[in-house]
Design an enzyme around this catalytic site. Structure first.
Site, PDB file in Angstrom:
ATOM      1  N   ASP A 115       0.854  -0.953  -0.355  1.00 53.82           N
ATOM      2  CA  ASP A 115       0.273  -0.027   0.133  1.00 53.82           C
ATOM      3  C   ASP A 115       0.779   0.737   0.124  1.00 53.82           C
ATOM      4  OD1 ASP A 115      -1.542   1.821   0.634  1.00 53.82           O
ATOM      5  OD2 ASP A 115      -2.446   1.066   2.106  1.00 53.82           O
ATOM      6  N   ASP A 137      -6.721   2.840 -10.902  1.00 56.75           N
ATOM      7  CA  ASP A 137      -7.820   2.342 -11.079  1.00 56.75           C
ATOM      8  C   ASP A 137      -8.899   3.488 -10.563  1.00 56.75           C
ATOM      9  OD1 ASP A 137     -10.045   0.675 -10.533  1.00 56.75           O
ATOM     10  OD2 ASP A 137      -9.126  -0.980 -10.075  1.00 56.75           O
ATOM     11  N   TYR A 213      -1.442   0.452 -21.593  1.00 56.20           N
ATOM     12  CA  TYR A 213      -3.393   0.788 -21.152  1.00 56.20           C
ATOM     13  C   TYR A 213      -3.397   2.100 -22.004  1.00 56.20           C
ATOM     14  CZ  TYR A 213      -6.715   1.933 -18.467  1.00 56.20           C
ATOM     15  OH  TYR A 213      -8.195   3.030 -18.204  1.00 56.20           O
TER      16      TYR A 213
END
EC number: 2.1.1.33
Length: 232
Positions: A115, A137, A213
């Protein structure tokens, strides 16, 4: 000054930790290189952050969620006198990056595979010159918006670790998340959006290599925005 340990979300900002099974080459690269490059947060961060790299460096930059590592790899090669810390909790993304290193551990690269808020809380004040957050995201469902990485608590973290005039750069092809980030940063007293015209956010950053992406998003008709905010 922003507090050292702002509120941490009880839900992760990222989804799955692992996707497809790793290829043998990727597994070998992770086992060989990640222990050499991974930051250990069990001890306090050094006041002089370049000591993590074992050599003097002009500045230290942070990339959160580097995906397949295309941009991070490009940057460490373009700027050998700059230290880079890359954060990626997704195992497959980390594996792609270390496999691309072809057995070499660049002296100006350090990695963290958990994290990012833990790393941000560990870093000393004003130690980072730039934070990059590219294609995070978007958590498109409204009930999941609290899991978006751009929020007041994380902007407080950014403000603490960034030096004055340091940059926070954000890229996304999701219009709703771009607007969300603009509103959040413009409402934060420690950040200023530097765009003077639409051309400043419609075109990629200098030296931008593109990512898989991003190419997919553009094929599907989505147009990325490239935002830059300055720590004031």
């Amino acid at each position: 000054m922003a507090e050292r340990h702002p509120e941490r979300s009880t839900e992760a900002f990222f989804g799955r930790r692992r996707g497809k099974r790793l290829r043998s080459q990727q597994t070998a690269a992770v086992e060989k290189l990640l222990p050499r490059l991974k930051l250990d947060l069990s001890s306090p961060a050094p006041a002089a952050l370049d000591s993590l790299f074992g050599k003097p460096l002009r500045e230290i930059r942070l990339e959160i969620g580097f995906g397949g590592g295309e941009h991070l790899l490009n940057e460490i090669r373009r700027h050998p006198d700059v230290g880079f810390i890359g954060v990626e909790p997704f195992v497959n993304g980390m594996a792609k990056l270390v496999a691309a290193l072809e057995g070499e551990a660049p002296p100006n690269l350090r990695l963290y595979d958990d994290d990012a808020t833990k790393l941000l809380d560990w870093l000393p004040d004003s130690a980072i010159s730039r934070i990059d957050l590219f294609y995070p995201d978007p958590w498109p469902k409204k009930r999941h918006w609290k899991r978006r990485f751009v929020n007041k608590a994380n902007l407080d973290r950014f403000a603490r670790v960034l030096c004055v005039d340091g940059q926070f750069r954000f890229a996304s092809d999701i219009e709703g998340y771009v607007n969300w980030t603009l509103l959040a940063c413009r409402a934060h007293p420690d950040f200023r959006w530097v765009a003077k015209s639409a051309e400043d956010w419609r075109h990629p950053y200098e030296g931008w290599p593109g990512t898989r992406y991003e190419a997919k998003a553009m094929r599907e008709g989505r147009h990325p925005a490239y935002l830059t905010f300055v720590r004031v």
